[in-house]
Design a protein around this motif. Structure first.
Motif, PDB file in Angstrom:
ATOM      1  N   SER A 198       0.845  -1.204   0.000  1.00 20.68           N
ATOM      2  CA  SER A 198       0.000   0.000   0.000  1.00 20.68           C
ATOM      3  C   SER A 198       0.873   1.245   0.000  1.00 20.68           C
ATOM      4  CB  SER A 198      -0.881  -0.014   1.252  1.00 20.68           C
ATOM      5  OG  SER A 198      -1.605   1.195   1.353  1.00 20.68           O
TER       6      SER A 198
ATOM      7  N   SER B  96      -3.651   4.487  -1.465  1.00 18.25           N
ATOM      8  CA  SER B  96      -4.410   5.248  -0.464  1.00 18.25           C
ATOM      9  C   SER B  96      -4.929   6.514  -1.128  1.00 18.25           C
ATOM     10  CB  SER B  96      -3.498   5.601   0.713  1.00 18.25           C
ATOM     11  OG  SER B  96      -3.119   4.431   1.385  1.00 18.25           O
TER      12      SER B  96
ATOM     13  N   HIS C 158      -8.331   8.125  -0.963  1.00 18.35           N
ATOM     14  CA  HIS C 158      -8.983   8.884   0.121  1.00 18.35           C
ATOM     15  C   HIS C 158      -9.685  10.183  -0.283  1.00 18.35           C
ATOM     16  CE1 HIS C 158      -7.116   5.969   2.632  1.00 18.35           C
ATOM     17  NE2 HIS C 158      -5.947   6.531   2.725  1.00 18.35           N
TER      18      HIS C 158
HETATM   19  N1  SAH Z   1       1.875   4.329   4.243  1.00 17.28           N
HETATM   20  C1  SAH Z   1       1.089   3.453   3.475  1.00 17.28           C
HETATM   21  C2  SAH Z   1       0.688   2.179   4.196  1.00 17.28           C
HETATM   22  C3  SAH Z   1       0.250   2.275   5.631  1.00 17.28           C
HETATM   23  S1  SAH Z   1      -1.342   2.818   6.089  1.00 17.28           S
HETATM   24  C4  SAH Z   1      -0.128   4.143   2.958  1.00 17.28           C
HETATM   25  O1  SAH Z   1      -0.427   5.242   3.412  1.00 17.28           O
HETATM   26  O2  SAH Z   1      -0.773   3.588   2.076  1.00 17.28           O
HETATM   27  C5  SAH Z   1      -2.550   1.584   5.590  1.00 17.28           C
HETATM   28  C6  SAH Z   1      -3.919   2.234   5.251  1.00 17.28           C
HETATM   29  O3  SAH Z   1      -4.609   2.743   6.418  1.00 17.28           O
HETATM   30  C7  SAH Z   1      -3.761   3.414   4.310  1.00 17.28           C
HETATM   31  O4  SAH Z   1      -4.746   3.386   3.306  1.00 17.28           O
HETATM   32  C8  SAH Z   1      -3.989   4.574   5.241  1.00 17.28           C
HETATM   33  O5  SAH Z   1      -4.321   5.726   4.553  1.00 17.28           O
HETATM   34  C9  SAH Z   1      -5.093   4.041   6.129  1.00 17.28           C
HETATM   35  N2  SAH Z   1      -5.293   4.801   7.374  1.00 17.28           N
HETATM   36  C10 SAH Z   1      -4.403   5.615   7.998  1.00 17.28           C
HETATM   37  N3  SAH Z   1      -4.957   6.139   9.114  1.00 17.28           N
HETATM   38  C11 SAH Z   1      -6.218   5.658   9.204  1.00 17.28           C
HETATM   39  C12 SAH Z   1      -7.285   5.796  10.172  1.00 17.28           C
HETATM   40  N4  SAH Z   1      -7.121   6.545  11.253  1.00 17.28           N
HETATM   41  N5  SAH Z   1      -8.416   5.121   9.943  1.00 17.28           N
HETATM   42  C13 SAH Z   1      -8.558   4.319   8.863  1.00 17.28           C
HETATM   43  N6  SAH Z   1      -7.588   4.133   7.942  1.00 17.28           N
HETATM   44  C14 SAH Z   1      -6.433   4.795   8.094  1.00 17.28           C
END
Ligand code: SAH
Ligand code: SF4
Length: 389
Positions: free
Chosen positions: A227, A249, A251
């Motif tokens: 990811s 990610s 979002h």
């Molecule tokens: N750094 C990488 C992988 C780690 S995070 C990335 O950002 O893709 C894994 C997933 O969890 C990512 O999609 C991230 O955006 C999401 N995430 C981060 N904080 C979150 C939260 N508080 N609630 C739900 N998902 C979250």
């Protein structure tokens, strides 16, 4: 300071390389070495050239297929050689500081890799399989506003050994040695723990190659997902060199919103990110790209957002993974309500995309997506304790 002034990245003070050569007396850890590196280390230790390949094969089998940690147990190697190997090498594990079990079976390890380098790894079990959520960095240089890890200082990259070690420790705990040929409770790896894997690509790639090696842990690339928050220039290499599944990610569907919540978007905006996805060789491994989308109340969760999402990803073999926002102490957002999530799902489903809503797992032990954070702090050079000579 306005929100847009949030720096994209924290300052990266170069930390000592995690896989720097050890001091002379220190034993070399065999875990985390590629086959080539292991061969070179054995040659240097005096193993004859003609025997090196065979010895690497034996060690590989004991370390990664059987999971043994002591040379004594490597009974296909002569006692004498085992003693010599033990003098120069080790099969090291990280220190398990804490291992917590959630009421829903999710397990979280707090692992320490030397002073001030603590990370978390999470196992999410299903009925007859399970995913291991692996970290790639101590902290994260990026500052996504909804992510607990993003509030930590960036400490350092993990070495290949430390990335592989998370799998080794999980298998020790769950009792998954030797590598099972049938059902596995650690059947998948998701690079979704702490850190941005594409800001530590070389170590992540080495570690994943070790984990995929068919004579050891032997986890297929189809069972590995990486990811990224959108490090566009690295995405093509992931497809070409590793062939693992890709999760993005995303979002947000508008650059102004994504600039705020995933500040890396200011460097690599949505159009560039989606172009990299269109170019990703999914056809070769017949896997769809996963678009992760965290549901933030009033920020990115309208029906109009859902429609725009469908328009943006049209033509990309994709699925959408909706993640209810997982709160953490002091987090600035709330999770969208159920009705809003349902309406969003409906639009995405009607457009023909599968859009599972990720069930939060391990919230009671702060192990759900985006809740990981360790107490590690960056140590300034002036604060480092210099051992007496
Ligand atoms: N750094 C990488 C992988 C780690 S995070 C990335 O950002 O893709 C894994 C997933 O969890 C990512 O999609 C991230 O955006 C999401 N995430 C981060 N904080 C979150 C939260 N508080 N609630 C739900 N998902 C979250
Ligand atoms: Fe880093 Fe990923 Fe968290 Fe963003 S979501 S701060 S990239 S770990």
């Amino acid at each position: 300071m306005t929100l847009l002034d949030t720096p994209i990245e924290k300052t990266m003070i170069p930390a000592p390389a995690a896989d720097a050569a050890p001091a002379r007396a220190e034993k070399v850890n065999l875990v985390g070495l590629t086959r080539e590196d292991m061969a070179a280390a054995l040659l240097q230790a005096g193993i004859p050239d003609r025997a090196v390949k065979m010895r690497v094969g034996q060690l590989w089998h004991w370390i990664y297929y059987r999971g043994v940690r002591s040379f004594d147990e490597m009974t296909s190697i002569s006692k004498e050689l085992r003693r010599d190997l033990a003098d120069r090498f080790e099969v090291k594990r990280g220190e398990v500081v804490e291992c917590q079990l959630s009421t829903d079976g999710t397990r979280k390890w707090l692992l320490r890799y030397g002073p001030n380098a603590e990370i978390e790894t999470v196992h999410i079990p299903e009925e007859d399989r399970g995913a291991l959520c692996v970290s790639s960095q101590v902290g994260c240089t990026l500052n996504c506003r909804f992510c607990h890890t993003g509030t930590m200082p960036w400490v350092r990259n993990l070495s290949p050994a430390e990335i592989v070690d998370q799998m080794m420790i999980a298998r020790d705990t769950i009792g998954e040695w030797p590598s099972p040929s049938g059902t596995r409770m650690i059947s998948n790896i998701v690079m979704m723990g702490m850190g941005e894997p594409l800001y530590n690509y070389d170590s992540v790639a080495k570690a994943l190659r070790i984990i995929m090696d068919e004579e050891g842990i032997s986890l297929s690339k189809r069972r590995i997902t990486l990811s990224t928050s959108g490090v566009v220039p690295m995405i093509e290499r992931v497809g070409r060199e590793l062939g693992v599944g890709l999760a993005i990610s995303l979002h947000a569907v508008r650059n102004d919103i994504r600039d705020l919540i995933v500040p890396l978007n200011r460097k690599y905006p949505i159009e560039q990110l989606l172009q990299a996805c269109r170019d990703y060789p999914t056809a070769a491994n017949s896997r769809r790209i996963t678009f992760e989308y965290v549901m933030l109340k009033g920020i990115n969760d309208s029906v109009a957002d859902a429609k725009e999402l469908v328009r943006l990803i049209s033509g990309i073999p994709a699925k959408v993974n909706l993640i209810p926002f997982n709160p953490w102490p002091g987090s600035p957002y709330e999770c969208s309500d159920q009705k809003t999530i349902d309406a969003f799902v409906e639009v995405v489903n009607r457009a023909g995309y599968s859009s599972p809503v990720r069930t939060p797992r391990g919230r009671d032990i702060m192990a759900a997506c985006g809740q990981l954070k360790s107490a590690s702090q960056k140590v300034r050079a002036s604060e480092k304790v210099v051992p007496a000579a």
